[in-house]
Scaffold this motif. Structure first.
Motif, PDB file in Angstrom:
ATOM      1  N   LEU A 763      -3.180   6.014  11.855  1.00 31.17           N
ATOM      2  CA  LEU A 763      -1.964   6.813  11.817  1.00 31.17           C
ATOM      3  C   LEU A 763      -2.032   7.893  10.731  1.00 31.17           C
ATOM      4  O   LEU A 763      -1.585   9.016  10.933  1.00 31.17           O
ATOM      5  CB  LEU A 763      -0.756   5.899  11.551  1.00 31.17           C
ATOM      6  N   HIS A 764      -2.548   7.516   9.553  1.00 25.53           N
ATOM      7  CA  HIS A 764      -2.632   8.418   8.396  1.00 25.53           C
ATOM      8  C   HIS A 764      -1.290   9.089   8.133  1.00 25.53           C
ATOM      9  O   HIS A 764      -1.196  10.306   7.979  1.00 25.53           O
ATOM     10  CB  HIS A 764      -3.726   9.470   8.605  1.00 25.53           C
ATOM     11  N   GLU A 765      -0.262   8.277   8.087  1.00 28.17           N
ATOM     12  CA  GLU A 765       1.090   8.781   7.861  1.00 28.17           C
ATOM     13  C   GLU A 765       1.395   8.748   6.371  1.00 28.17           C
ATOM     14  O   GLU A 765       1.338   7.703   5.731  1.00 28.17           O
ATOM     15  CB  GLU A 765       2.088   7.905   8.614  1.00 28.17           C
ATOM     16  N   LYS A 766       1.714   9.914   5.799  1.00 29.63           N
ATOM     17  CA  LYS A 766       2.023   9.991   4.377  1.00 29.63           C
ATOM     18  C   LYS A 766       3.387   9.378   4.117  1.00 29.63           C
ATOM     19  O   LYS A 766       4.360   9.681   4.812  1.00 29.63           O
ATOM     20  CB  LYS A 766       1.994  11.441   3.900  1.00 29.63           C
ATOM     21  N   LEU A 767       3.460   8.539   3.100  1.00 29.96           N
ATOM     22  CA  LEU A 767       4.696   7.896   2.705  1.00 29.96           C
ATOM     23  C   LEU A 767       5.133   8.423   1.350  1.00 29.96           C
ATOM     24  O   LEU A 767       4.295   8.793   0.516  1.00 29.96           O
ATOM     25  CB  LEU A 767       4.508   6.378   2.629  1.00 29.96           C
ATOM     26  N   PRO A 768       6.415   8.477   1.098  1.00 28.69           N
ATOM     27  CA  PRO A 768       6.887   8.958  -0.220  1.00 28.69           C
ATOM     28  C   PRO A 768       6.451   8.015  -1.329  1.00 28.69           C
ATOM     29  O   PRO A 768       6.453   6.798  -1.157  1.00 28.69           O
ATOM     30  CB  PRO A 768       8.410   8.992  -0.068  1.00 28.69           C
ATOM     31  N   VAL A 769       6.061   8.593  -2.473  1.00 30.29           N
ATOM     32  CA  VAL A 769       5.576   7.774  -3.583  1.00 30.29           C
ATOM     33  C   VAL A 769       6.704   7.314  -4.478  1.00 30.29           C
ATOM     34  O   VAL A 769       6.520   6.466  -5.328  1.00 30.29           O
ATOM     35  CB  VAL A 769       4.532   8.546  -4.430  1.00 30.29           C
ATOM     36  N   GLY A 770       7.894   7.848  -4.274  1.00 31.28           N
ATOM     37  CA  GLY A 770       9.001   7.485  -5.139  1.00 31.28           C
ATOM     38  C   GLY A 770       9.636   6.160  -4.781  1.00 31.28           C
ATOM     39  O   GLY A 770      10.436   5.629  -5.545  1.00 31.28           O
ATOM     40  N   GLN A 771       9.309   5.601  -3.605  1.00 35.39           N
ATOM     41  CA  GLN A 771       9.896   4.339  -3.180  1.00 35.39           C
ATOM     42  C   GLN A 771       8.861   3.231  -3.289  1.00 35.39           C
ATOM     43  O   GLN A 771       7.681   3.451  -3.067  1.00 35.39           O
ATOM     44  CB  GLN A 771      10.398   4.435  -1.735  1.00 35.39           C
TER      45      GLN A 771
END
Length: 780
Positions: A763-771
């Motif tokens: 998928l290589h889906e970027k996720l937010p790093v703040g959570q």
């Protein structure tokens, strides 16, 4: 055959002759002074004082791998080093093996030739493959090889204008008083005449070795290790160098798991050694070498056992030992008061891992406590600093700029404490910070997080304020730290380190910061490539260059020079030019971010601005060195600059004329050091081009070069300024002491799941790093 080998040796080692010919034509270095014999040197650094030296060459060093013939190349490099030391005014003696091997080669050749002639006469043809070479008796081989071995030595030493003499001995020559006195007298006379005695046991007549004979009171000459030890003590030698085919003495047989090379060996440590098998040649072994070395040590002769067969070090192993470098195993009767450097490094690494695992709040608490101790214990710190200052002033060895760096004051300590509080705040979000988070596939998520580098070695000169700064940055980044300070600040460094460890103790990580107080040289520290992860030098350009040259296996973060430029554009403001140039050059000329070259646009020549610059330099007593273009414009010019790539570190600077901003950029790229460079102009377009085109760690517009500083950048402090192209650049603070690692969280995934036959897809889906990662899972 011998002449053919000597010719071959001469051809193969022409480079040795060329190098040493230059050496021999130079004036001799100061001859080491005579010293009272009776006690050995306590530290490696004292080996430079050794005047009378015995070099023992083991069979494995002298002979080839096939044990038949001599290793000519290896022998030539050893001869070169002995000749160099002899021509420095030292008294050199060689105890050598090799006669048996050389004789075995000669006798085998003669037997083969004789058999082939007889067989040819008998059968009419040669059948060399069917011939059997008889087992050769060692004494016969020694008789046949001794003269050839000596001829080889004589031919090699003659190339360096050094005379040799052969001395053959047996046990009786040491056990009978008259013979021992005769031997001593002969050797003394040879040394007086600047001749190198080459000593060997008379293997043609010596009886077989007695396996059970030991070193009881008077050493028996049962092998060349024993001979070298007995000879060194009899001749009151300062140093015995024993060359073998291993790096030195290990605590267990070399090659076994966890075998550790011992840098220093003390007589009381014999019970900690497990010996292995003997060498492939010779009748001695490491156990025999250690017994002989301890016997010589007891007799007042220092001993080093080292590798004389390694192709990369053979050419300088003897001279390195005499220079006090950490080569092989040094035998010493005196144990240092402090812990060994290797032990300090390992302790620091272990404690550093605990430090890295602490909650960020706890690391911040440690730094805040250290800041408080700097102010609470101010009087103790300043008293120690006064001791260092008084000593430095009385000796007169430090220049004014270095004295300024060495000096501490209440204001300086307050500034240090303020910087440490800034670092404590930054420590809240350093180790373990998520930089990138990606969902690779369903229930397979990847993070890139910040982690400490590991063990840092910071080497600094007369700047004690560096110690709390660097310590705080290491604590904030979770790194273990070794500190090697200059001896000029020894008292101040000791107090500051005690306060640092006091602060670390509040959370049980006292050993994470270590102060190296042993006598290790910088080159010795740089050899610990398996224990140290990064070296950060803080000091003169020469110190940085030495470290970069020595640290072949450890990355070095720093800059070797601070050749900073200020370019005055044609559209510059007069007031800004005078203000910025004065601050860049005169506020602290010894700093690495001080201006060293002033570039001015051609249109400024013969203008009031040019005159004001010259007047300001005259008022501030700055010596100007004119570049070639500036010199061509002036009828009477200052002294012409010897180099456009000079770091003066004083109230001096180079001044040069350029035709354009682009020419200024080209000049800086050619002569600068990629440290800090400045443009002064009111033209925004010109300034932006300068900032974009110039490839330096720091590039400023209408600001002093002195702003290139971690404290001024808001980093709290800096471990140094880096001009490297990788990792950190410019002032290096907390961020520069971190690296990253990848963390993958799966649910039984395998690489086969994503093969052509697999059912899963990337998928290589970027996720937010703040959570937090758990929240991401819950929301899906």
């Amino acid at each position: 055959m011998l002449l053919r080998r000597l010719t071959l040796c001469s051809r193969n080692h022409l480079d040795y002759r060329r190098r040493v010919c230059g050496f021999l034509t130079r004036p001799l270095t100061q001859v080491p002074k005579e010293r009272a014999h009776g006690s050995s040197f306590a530290h490696r650094g004292e080996l430079r004082q050794a005047k009378r030296i015995v070099v023992k060459l083991g069979s494995a060093v002298v002979t080839r791998g096939d044990e038949c013939g001599l290793a000519l190349g290896r022998l030539a490099s050893i001869v070169e080093q002995v000749a160099m030391l002899q021509n420095q005014g030292r008294e050199m003696m060689i105890v050598t093996s090799g006669a048996v091997a050389f004789g075995k080669q000669r006798l085998r050749h003669e037997i083969m030739l004789s058999q082939s002639v007889r067989q040819a006469l008998h059968s009419g043809h040669s059948q060399l493959n069917d011939m059997l070479v008889p087992v050769l008796e060692a004494r016969a081989c020694a008789a046949a090889g001794q003269s050839g071995l000596m001829a080889l030595y004589e031919a090699m030493f003659t190339q360096y204008s050094t005379c040799t003499a052969q001395v053959l001995v047996t046990n009786l020559d040491f056990h009978e008083d008259q013979k021992r006195q005769n031997l001593n007298s002969t050797l003394q006379e040879l040394l007086r005449m600047n001749i190198v005695p080459i000593i060997n046991t008379n293997d043609a007549v010596v009886p077989p070795p007695e396996p059970n004979s030991d070193l009881q009171g008077v050493i028996s000459i049962k092998d060349n290790d024993s001979l070298a030890a007995r000879l060194a003590v009899e001749m009151k030698a300062d140093l015995l160098i024993v060359l073998s085919d291993v790096e030195g003495l290990y605590d267990s047989p070399p090659g076994t798991d966890d075998a550790k090379l011992l840098d220093i060996f003390y007589p009381g440590d014999q019970h900690t050694i497990t010996y292995g098998t003997k060498s492939r040649v010779g009748i001695g072994g490491m156990e025999a070498k250690v017994k002989a070395a301890l016997w010589a040590l007891q007799g007042g002769t220092s001993v080093v056992i080292a590798n004389g067969t390694h192709p990369k070090v053979t050419g300088h192993v003897i001279t390195d030992i005499v220079e006090g470098k950490k080569v092989g195993t040094f035998f010493s009767e005196i144990k240092p008061a402090g812990p060994a450097l290797e032990h300090q490094t390992q302790v620091a690494r272990n404690s550093g891992r605990t430090l890295a695992s602490l909650h960020p709040d706890k690391r911040s608490e440690i730094i805040c406590l250290l800041a408080e101790l700097l102010t609470e214990r101010r009087e103790e710190i300043l008293a120690a600093n006064k001791m260092d200052m008084d000593l430095a002033v009385n000796t007169g060895l430090l220049q004014a700029a270095m004295l300024k760096r060495l000096s501490l004051s209440p204001a300086k300590l307050n500034s240090l404490a303020l910087g440490l509080h800034q670092i404590a705040v930054a420590a809240q979000d350093s180790v373990g910070r998520v930089l990138r988070r990606t969902r690779v596939a369903h229930n397979l998520e990847l993070e890139q997080i910040t982690v400490p580098i590991g063990v840092l070695l910071v080497i600094f000169e007369a700047r004690p304020d560096c110690l709390p700064q660097v310590s705080a940055l290491a604590i904030a980044s979770g790194n273990a730290l070794l500190l090697k300070g200059g001896k000029e600040a020894a008292n101040t460094n000791r107090v500051l380190h005690q306060l640092t460890q006091e602060a670390l103790s509040m959370h049980g990580v006292k050993e994470a910061v270590q102060l190296v107080s042993t006598r290790e040289e910088v080159e010795d520290l740089c050899r610990l490539d398996k224990m140290i992860d990064l070296i950060i030098p803080r000091g003169s350009s020469q110190l940085v260059k030495n470290i970069q040259r020595a640290a072949k296996g450890i990355p070095v973060l720093g800059h070797s020079e601070g050749i900073c430029h200020v370019y005055v554009d044609a559209e510059a403001s007069v007031d800004k030019v005078i203000k910025i140039v004065r601050d860049s050059k005169c506020e602290y000329p010894a700093a690495c971010n001080a201006m060293e070259s002033l570039l001015i646009h051609r249109d400024i020549l013969r203008t009031p601005l040019f005159d004001r610059i010259i007047d300001m330099f005259r008022t501030e007593r700055v010596k100007i060195h004119a570049g070639p273009h500036l010199a061509s414009y002036l009828t009477f010019s200052p002294s012409e600059a010897k180099s456009l790539r000079a770091e003066y570190g004083d109230l001096e600077c180079c001044m040069e004329v350029v035709d354009s901003m682009q020419e200024a950029v080209d000049h800086i790229h050619k002569y600068g050091s990629s440290h800090t460079d400045v443009i002064i102009t009111e033209n925004e377009h010109t300034a932006e081009q300068f900032l974009q085109l110039l490839d330096s760690a720091c590039v400023f517009w209408n600001a002093s070069s002195r702003f290139a500083d971690g404290y001024r950048f808001g980093l709290g402090a800096e471990v140094g300024i880096s001009t490297a192209r990788i990792h950190a650049r410019g002032p290096v603070g907390l961020e520069g002491l971190l690296t990253t690692k990848w963390v993958l969280r799966g649910d039984g995934h395998t690489a086969a799941d994503f093969s052509e036959q697999g059912t899963m897809k990337y998928l290589h889906e970027k996720l937010p790093v703040g959570q937090p990662l758990a929240g991401q899972r819950d929301s899906n």
